[in-house]
Each structure stands twice: as structure tokens, then as C-alpha cells.
Design a protein around this motif. Structure first.
Motif, PDB file in Angstrom:
ATOM      1  N   SER A  28       9.232  40.560   3.640  1.00 58.95           N
ATOM      2  CA  SER A  28      10.413  39.354   4.035  1.00 58.95           C
ATOM      3  C   SER A  28      11.687  39.833   2.699  1.00 58.95           C
ATOM      4  CB  SER A  28      10.408  38.150   3.534  1.00 58.95           C
ATOM      5  OG  SER A  28      11.580  37.501   4.300  1.00 58.95           O
ATOM      6  N   PHE A  29      11.508  39.751   1.633  1.00 60.13           N
ATOM      7  CA  PHE A  29      11.891  40.305   0.179  1.00 60.13           C
ATOM      8  C   PHE A  29      12.656  41.613   0.442  1.00 60.13           C
ATOM      9  CE2 PHE A  29      14.289  39.439  -3.753  1.00 60.13           C
ATOM     10  CZ  PHE A  29      13.709  38.842  -4.256  1.00 60.13           C
ATOM     11  N   ARG A  30      11.933  42.160   0.934  1.00 62.71           N
ATOM     12  CA  ARG A  30      12.979  43.607   0.551  1.00 62.71           C
ATOM     13  C   ARG A  30      13.674  43.952   2.211  1.00 62.71           C
ATOM     14  NH1 ARG A  30       6.918  45.067  -0.936  1.00 62.71           N
ATOM     15  NH2 ARG A  30       6.264  44.972   1.383  1.00 62.71           N
ATOM     16  N   LYS A  31      13.514  42.827   3.000  1.00 62.30           N
ATOM     17  CA  LYS A  31      13.894  43.193   4.247  1.00 62.30           C
ATOM     18  C   LYS A  31      16.142  42.543   3.940  1.00 62.30           C
ATOM     19  CE  LYS A  31      12.301  41.959   8.318  1.00 62.30           C
ATOM     20  NZ  LYS A  31      11.958  40.969   9.064  1.00 62.30           N
ATOM     21  N   TYR A  32      15.546  41.528   2.892  1.00 63.09           N
ATOM     22  CA  TYR A  32      16.946  40.799   2.341  1.00 63.09           C
ATOM     23  C   TYR A  32      16.974  41.386   1.446  1.00 63.09           C
ATOM     24  CZ  TYR A  32      20.463  36.792   2.580  1.00 63.09           C
ATOM     25  OH  TYR A  32      21.065  35.800   2.117  1.00 63.09           O
ATOM     26  N   GLU A  33      17.020  42.729   1.367  1.00 58.02           N
ATOM     27  CA  GLU A  33      17.385  42.975   0.073  1.00 58.02           C
ATOM     28  C   GLU A  33      18.138  44.966   0.837  1.00 58.02           C
ATOM     29  OE1 GLU A  33      14.518  42.910  -4.475  1.00 58.02           O
ATOM     30  OE2 GLU A  33      14.128  43.950  -2.512  1.00 58.02           O
ATOM     31  N   SER A  34      17.451  45.187   2.092  1.00 59.63           N
ATOM     32  CA  SER A  34      18.513  45.966   2.666  1.00 59.63           C
ATOM     33  C   SER A  34      19.295  45.379   3.596  1.00 59.63           C
ATOM     34  CB  SER A  34      16.866  46.237   4.036  1.00 59.63           C
ATOM     35  OG  SER A  34      16.219  47.157   3.226  1.00 59.63           O
ATOM     36  N   VAL A  35      19.325  44.380   3.911  1.00 58.84           N
ATOM     37  CA  VAL A  35      20.784  43.820   4.341  1.00 58.84           C
ATOM     38  C   VAL A  35      21.401  43.831   3.382  1.00 58.84           C
ATOM     39  CG1 VAL A  35      21.688  41.928   5.014  1.00 58.84           C
ATOM     40  CG2 VAL A  35      19.277  42.425   6.244  1.00 58.84           C
ATOM     41  N   TRP A  36      21.036  43.287   2.477  1.00 65.56           N
ATOM     42  CA  TRP A  36      22.665  43.695   1.494  1.00 65.56           C
ATOM     43  C   TRP A  36      22.623  44.581   0.865  1.00 65.56           C
ATOM     44  CZ3 TRP A  36      24.572  44.506  -3.345  1.00 65.56           C
ATOM     45  CH2 TRP A  36      25.236  43.569  -3.916  1.00 65.56           C
ATOM     46  N   CYS A  37      21.969  46.137   1.107  1.00 65.57           N
ATOM     47  CA  CYS A  37      22.725  47.122   0.282  1.00 65.57           C
ATOM     48  C   CYS A  37      23.546  47.851   1.328  1.00 65.57           C
ATOM     49  CB  CYS A  37      21.180  47.808   0.104  1.00 65.57           C
ATOM     50  SG  CYS A  37      20.807  47.058  -1.382  1.00 65.57           S
ATOM     51  N   ALA A  38      23.383  47.125   3.019  1.00 62.14           N
ATOM     52  CA  ALA A  38      23.792  47.451   3.976  1.00 62.14           C
ATOM     53  C   ALA A  38      25.323  47.940   4.317  1.00 62.14           C
ATOM     54  CB  ALA A  38      23.182  47.009   5.451  1.00 62.14           C
ATOM     55  N   GLY A  39      25.821  49.164   4.292  1.00 64.87           N
ATOM     56  CA  GLY A  39      26.941  49.533   4.838  1.00 64.87           C
ATOM     57  C   GLY A  39      27.678  48.260   4.888  1.00 64.87           C
ATOM     58  N   ASN A  40      27.501  47.629   6.421  1.00 63.65           N
ATOM     59  CA  ASN A  40      27.611  46.256   7.088  1.00 63.65           C
ATOM     60  C   ASN A  40      27.266  45.165   6.954  1.00 63.65           C
ATOM     61  OD1 ASN A  40      29.043  44.333   8.309  1.00 63.65           O
ATOM     62  ND2 ASN A  40      30.007  46.170  10.042  1.00 63.65           N
ATOM     63  N   GLN A  41      27.064  44.336   5.611  1.00 65.73           N
ATOM     64  CA  GLN A  41      26.526  43.601   5.738  1.00 65.73           C
ATOM     65  C   GLN A  41      26.239  42.110   6.205  1.00 65.73           C
ATOM     66  OE1 GLN A  41      27.427  41.826   1.891  1.00 65.73           O
ATOM     67  NE2 GLN A  41      26.294  43.242   1.027  1.00 65.73           N
ATOM     68  N   GLN A  42      27.410  41.820   7.584  1.00 66.32           N
ATOM     69  CA  GLN A  42      27.321  41.084   8.162  1.00 66.32           C
ATOM     70  C   GLN A  42      26.841  41.510   9.877  1.00 66.32           C
ATOM     71  OE1 GLN A  42      30.035  41.367   6.442  1.00 66.32           O
ATOM     72  NE2 GLN A  42      30.344  40.148   5.386  1.00 66.32           N
ATOM     73  N   ALA A  43      26.743  42.800   9.864  1.00 63.72           N
ATOM     74  CA  ALA A  43      25.903  43.806  10.913  1.00 63.72           C
ATOM     75  C   ALA A  43      25.139  43.544  11.080  1.00 63.72           C
ATOM     76  CB  ALA A  43      26.933  44.840  11.162  1.00 63.72           C
ATOM     77  N   ALA A  44      24.589  43.610   9.918  1.00 58.01           N
ATOM     78  CA  ALA A  44      23.322  43.815   9.499  1.00 58.01           C
ATOM     79  C   ALA A  44      22.375  43.173   9.285  1.00 58.01           C
ATOM     80  CB  ALA A  44      22.988  44.264   7.917  1.00 58.01           C
ATOM     81  N   MET A  45      22.808  41.763   8.794  1.00 54.46           N
ATOM     82  CA  MET A  45      22.761  40.829   9.105  1.00 54.46           C
ATOM     83  C   MET A  45      22.021  39.608  10.643  1.00 54.46           C
ATOM     84  SD  MET A  45      21.426  37.866   7.375  1.00 54.46           S
ATOM     85  CE  MET A  45      21.893  37.259   5.677  1.00 54.46           C
TER      86      MET A  45
END
Length: 243
Positions: A166-183
Motif C-alpha cells: 500500500s505504501f509503494r502504491k502511494y509512491e507510484s501515484v505520487w510519482c505518476a506523470g498525472n497525479q490526479q488521474a493516477a489517484m
């Protein structure tokens, strides 16, 4: 009284004031040292006189409030309540809110994943776990919150802690090119491409601990008060005086 005598009197008075302030500081230092020694791992953030005579209010690094006697030998946990003409006031919660607001302000909002309202009237800071069901329910209502004029700033608080999926998943969302879309995708249960970068997830997770987050979602208002758990968008807007 001549000027020379007046100067002497003022000098003595100033000396007494200085001694008093040193004494007060010594009391607070003694309480802090006593608690730190008695409770391994405890970090005292501040000590000050409380509204209740004879008690000192201690703020710790995990967001807890403790009350201590002047000698630091007797402790009390729990909320301090005050009887007023309007009813019962929670003195401890007011102190928590003040401390929380100061901590959040000092940390700032750099690194949050923000869903801004076009006609912003209020800002809420939400400590969230991507896999938390009620966090997902709250996220479904973010567009409605935005319509009410409420900007939502997400702070990371993966409840499972560091080095977990779950922690790594949040890191992936934060590091995505479009954070809002990834969230949006992650909150909907869809797969998010794994991504690595320098990120503030660990720091935000630690911040949550400092301001007293014990579960998610945890909604911190601008005045430092915290709403624990999911609240429907309309009710939150009503609580903020927007409806």
C-alpha cells in the motif's frame, strides 16, 4: 522619591521579574526531563501552564496531550473539561487543534496531491490511504466538495506503514506523470503503473503521526480541528458554514 532611588527600585523590580521567568522555565524543563526519563521514546514538544491551576499541559511528538503537576511526579491523560456559562468546553481539544494547526503550517503543502476548487472557499487536508474503503468513498465525493468550494489536499498515510504494498502504491501515484488521474485510478481499484522517484510519502506519513492521525480518512480543517473518518460531502460543507 528622587530619580536615583526610582532607578534602583526599577532595577530591583526587573531583577525579580527575571528571576521569576527563570523559575518558570525551570519548572517546564523539570517536567520535560522527568517525562522523557520515565517514558522511553517520548519526545516532549512543549510544556506550558494549563487553564487549570497547578497543572501543566504537555504536548508530545505523537500528538498526545498529557497533564503534569509542577513537580512532574503526577500525570493525567485524557481530556480536560471546563464548565462555562455555555456548557462544557473541551480545553484539551482546543490545545490539540492549536498545536495541529501550527504543525501543519510549519510543514506546508508542498508535495500534496491537490484537487482544487475553482471557486475556493475552504481548504481541507486529508490524510488518506489508497486502499481504505472509506477513503475511496470520500474520494468519490471530491467533485462534489469542489463544487461546494472546498479544495482537497491529500497527504499520504498508508496505514500499513513503510515497505508495504500500500505504501509503494502511494509512491507510484505520487510519482505518476498525472497525479490526479493516477489517484482517481488507484482509488477506483484500478492498477497504477509502478513508478519510483524522490517523494514525500514517508515525511507525510510521519506528519500524520505527529498531528494525531490514528485512522483514515482524517480530515484536518484550517483551524486545526480534525474530523476523524468519512463525512458526506454535504455535511462537511455544512460544518464549514458553506451551506
Amino acid at each position: 522619591m528622587n530619580i536615583k532611588s526610582l532607578v534602583v527600585v526599577l532595577g530591583v523590580f526587573a531583577s525579580l521579574l527575571g528571576a521569576a521567568s527563570v523559575s518558570a522555565g525551570e519548572v517546564e524543563d523539570r517536567i520535560a526531563q522527568s517525562l522523557t526519563k520515565a517514558v522511553p521514546g517520548l519526545k516532549v514538544m512543549s510544556v506550558r501552564k494549563s487553564e487549570a491551576k497547578g497543572l501543566y499541559e504537555v504536548q508530545s511528538n505523537n500528538g498526545d496531550t498529557i497533564y503534569a503537576t509542577e513537580d512532574g511526579q503526577y500525570l493525567m491523560t485524557g481530556d480536560l473539561l471546563k464548565v462555562t456559562e455555555q456548557g462544557i468546553a473541551n480545553v484539551t481539544e482546543v490545545a490539540r487543534a492549536d498545536a495541529r494547526k501550527a504543525t501543519m503550517t510549519e510543514f506546508g503543502d508542498d508535495g500534496v496531491i491537490s484537487f482544487p476548487a475553482k471557486n475556493e472557499k475552504a481548504v481541507v487536508s486529508v490524510f488518506t490511504d489508497i486502499d481504505c474503503p472509506y477513503c475511496r468513498k470520500l474520494h468519490d465525493e471530491v467533485p462534489q466538495l469542489n463544487e461546494y468550494g472546498i479544495t482537497v489536499n491529500y497527504y499520504a498515510f498508508p496505514r500499513s506503514g513503510p515497505n508495504t504494498a500500500s505504501f509503494r502504491k502511494y509512491e507510484s501515484v505520487w510519482c505518476a506523470g498525472n497525479q490526479q488521474a493516477a489517484m482517481d485510478a488507484a482509488k477506483a481499484g484500478r492498477k497504477v503503473d509502478e513508478a519510483n522517484c524522490e517523494n514525500p510519502v514517508q515525511e507525510q506519513y510521519q506528519l500524520g503521526g505527529r498531528v494525531g492521525v490514528t485512522g483514515t480518512p482524517a480530515i484536518v480543517l484550517e483551524d486545526g480541528n480534525m474530523v476523524r473518518g468519512y463525512v458526506p460531502a454535504k455535511r462537511l460543507a455544512e460544518g464549514l458554514g458553506l451551506l
